[in-house]
Design a protein around this motif. Sequence first.
Motif, PDB file in Angstrom:
ATOM      1  N   ARG A   1       9.752   0.923  -3.500  1.00  0.00           N
ATOM      2  CA  ARG A   1       9.196  -0.391  -3.155  1.00  0.00           C
ATOM      3  C   ARG A   1      10.182  -1.515  -3.453  1.00  0.00           C
ATOM      4  NH1 ARG A   1       3.282  -1.352  -5.178  1.00  0.00           N
ATOM      5  NH2 ARG A   1       3.238  -2.655  -3.330  1.00  0.00           N
TER       6      ARG A   1
ATOM      7  N   THR B   1      -0.298   0.646   1.169  1.00  0.00           N
ATOM      8  CA  THR B   1       0.162  -0.557   0.472  1.00  0.00           C
ATOM      9  C   THR B   1       1.602  -0.423  -0.007  1.00  0.00           C
ATOM     10  OG1 THR B   1      -0.504   0.111  -1.774  1.00  0.00           O
ATOM     11  CG2 THR B   1      -2.191  -0.908  -0.375  1.00  0.00           C
ATOM     12  N   GLY B   2       2.205   0.771   0.195  1.00  0.00           N
ATOM     13  CA  GLY B   2       3.612   0.949  -0.143  1.00  0.00           C
ATOM     14  C   GLY B   2       3.891   1.932  -1.250  1.00  0.00           C
TER      15      GLY B   2
ATOM     16  N   ALA C   1       6.602  -4.500  13.656  1.00  0.00           N
ATOM     17  CA  ALA C   1       5.398  -4.483  12.823  1.00  0.00           C
ATOM     18  C   ALA C   1       4.138  -4.444  13.676  1.00  0.00           C
ATOM     19  CB  ALA C   1       5.377  -5.701  11.914  1.00  0.00           C
TER      20      ALA C   1
ATOM     21  N   PRO D   1       4.363  -0.753   8.711  1.00  0.00           N
ATOM     22  CA  PRO D   1       4.019  -2.046   8.122  1.00  0.00           C
ATOM     23  C   PRO D   1       3.025  -1.847   6.981  1.00  0.00           C
ATOM     24  CG  PRO D   1       2.859  -1.763  10.189  1.00  0.00           C
ATOM     25  CD  PRO D   1       3.750  -0.564  10.036  1.00  0.00           C
ATOM     26  N   LEU D   2       3.288  -2.457   5.844  1.00  0.00           N
ATOM     27  CA  LEU D   2       2.466  -2.226   4.659  1.00  0.00           C
ATOM     28  C   LEU D   2       1.373  -3.274   4.527  1.00  0.00           C
ATOM     29  CD1 LEU D   2       5.360  -1.421   2.142  1.00  0.00           C
ATOM     30  CD2 LEU D   2       4.056   0.165   3.585  1.00  0.00           C
TER      31      LEU D   2
ATOM     32  N   GLY E   1      -0.865  -5.949   2.835  1.00  0.00           N
ATOM     33  CA  GLY E   1      -0.556  -6.901   1.776  1.00  0.00           C
ATOM     34  C   GLY E   1       0.816  -7.534   1.898  1.00  0.00           C
ATOM     35  N   HIS E   2       1.501  -7.257   3.004  1.00  0.00           N
ATOM     36  CA  HIS E   2       2.838  -7.800   3.203  1.00  0.00           C
ATOM     37  C   HIS E   2       2.883  -8.757   4.397  1.00  0.00           C
ATOM     38  CE1 HIS E   2       5.282  -5.220   0.359  1.00  0.00           C
ATOM     39  NE2 HIS E   2       4.077  -4.688   0.288  1.00  0.00           N
ATOM     40  N   GLY E   3       1.734  -9.307   4.774  1.00  0.00           N
ATOM     41  CA  GLY E   3       1.706 -10.339   5.802  1.00  0.00           C
ATOM     42  C   GLY E   3       1.534  -9.843   7.216  1.00  0.00           C
ATOM     43  N   TYR E   4       1.321  -8.529   7.395  1.00  0.00           N
ATOM     44  CA  TYR E   4       1.161  -7.987   8.743  1.00  0.00           C
ATOM     45  C   TYR E   4      -0.311  -7.771   9.078  1.00  0.00           C
ATOM     46  CZ  TYR E   4       6.101  -6.785   8.115  1.00  0.00           C
ATOM     47  OH  TYR E   4       7.447  -6.834   7.868  1.00  0.00           O
TER      48      TYR E   4
ATOM     49  N   LEU F   1      10.694   0.645   7.160  1.00  0.00           N
ATOM     50  CA  LEU F   1       9.835  -0.541   7.258  1.00  0.00           C
ATOM     51  C   LEU F   1      10.211  -1.322   8.511  1.00  0.00           C
ATOM     52  CD1 LEU F   1       9.951  -1.683   3.512  1.00  0.00           C
ATOM     53  CD2 LEU F   1       8.197  -0.300   4.649  1.00  0.00           C
TER      54      LEU F   1
END
Length: 396
Positions: free
Chosen positions: A4, A88-89, A220, A236-237, A239-242, A213
Amino acid sequence: MIIRGDEPEQVALIKKLYRPGNYFMQGNEALSYGALFAGCRFYAGYPITPSSEIAETMAKELPKLGGYYVQMEDELGSIAAMVGASWTGFKVMTATSGPGFSLMQENLGYAVMTETPLVLVDVQRSGPSTGQATKGAQGDFFQARWGTHGDHPIVAVSPTGGQDAFWEVIRAFNISERLRTPVVFLFDGVLAHTRERVTIPPAEEVEVAYRKLPENGEEAGLPFGDPHGDGVPPMPLFGHGYFTHVTGSTHKENGLRDVYTPEVHDRLVRRIHRKIERNRDVYEKYEEHFTDDAEILVVSWGVTARPALGAVLKAREEGIKVGLFVPKTVHPFPGERMKQLGKKARAVLVAEMNLGQMIIEVERYINDDVLLKGVNKIGGVPLTVEEVLREIRGVA
């Protein structure tokens, strides 16, 4: 190590917590430390014999590394939690045995369909049903491949000891991350509880991969596309804005559900197959001993490969031209190499701690004029060197 994005800190922490050197530990413990070195930081599980020491080790060690251990209410919840954490990664793992593995099959299929990286350890025990709960077996060979429904590929690896388990679980994580797929780790109750020397390496010597990623918003937006042409979509994870839609139903490249269009289903499932079929260099692995001049070939895997090697060594001392082939990735099966070796042998013995499972795969790749025979044992007790040697002498 890539975890991560915080790999320097994690390497430093591992170096601080785990000194390199020789240790005396169970196979289950060796496997657990391999998972930690691979970057596993989330474990959800439900204890079951003979895998429970994995849960115990992960519960003890994960908090030291900033990771999370969650004991779930059952095996269905365990693998479901792993899928969520992976998105979430986190690199994630669970461990179970036969009955629990059966319960995990539906969500294993969900992980295949949603292309979710995870490692599922099955410490095989005698079955069916509750069977011999404390005894080892190799009865889940085909369950690993065909346990969940649908037309799907699977990758499954199987080690032959504690030291091997340390490295093979790292390889399982790397395969899972590189191909964005679940990987089944077929262990067994004998190796799980065998104590032997295990060498822990310096953390910086362990090569660890992390999933692709998205490089931009366009990638994404296509979490199930193929922008790089290798069949493996960037992930795309959450919680990362996607904005990402994930479903086990048939879906388009953007993740949105479409269960009616035949072409959408065909394109999706064929790509999932293609990314496994075309990336054998990522996962295929096998070991060979004395195969150059072998007229008799022993094929074995997992725990049984150990007495098989002992028998081959003794037979060579007697002048018998016998070799050993050990698939380490058992699914997809290394068929092409099996075919090459089968052309040179007049007899093939397949040694397993079951009543004949891998032998069915072997049979697909050898000629009809080759003598094919299973060397099988059940009851929770592994084959011995003498038992395998006796079968080698019988066809010599």
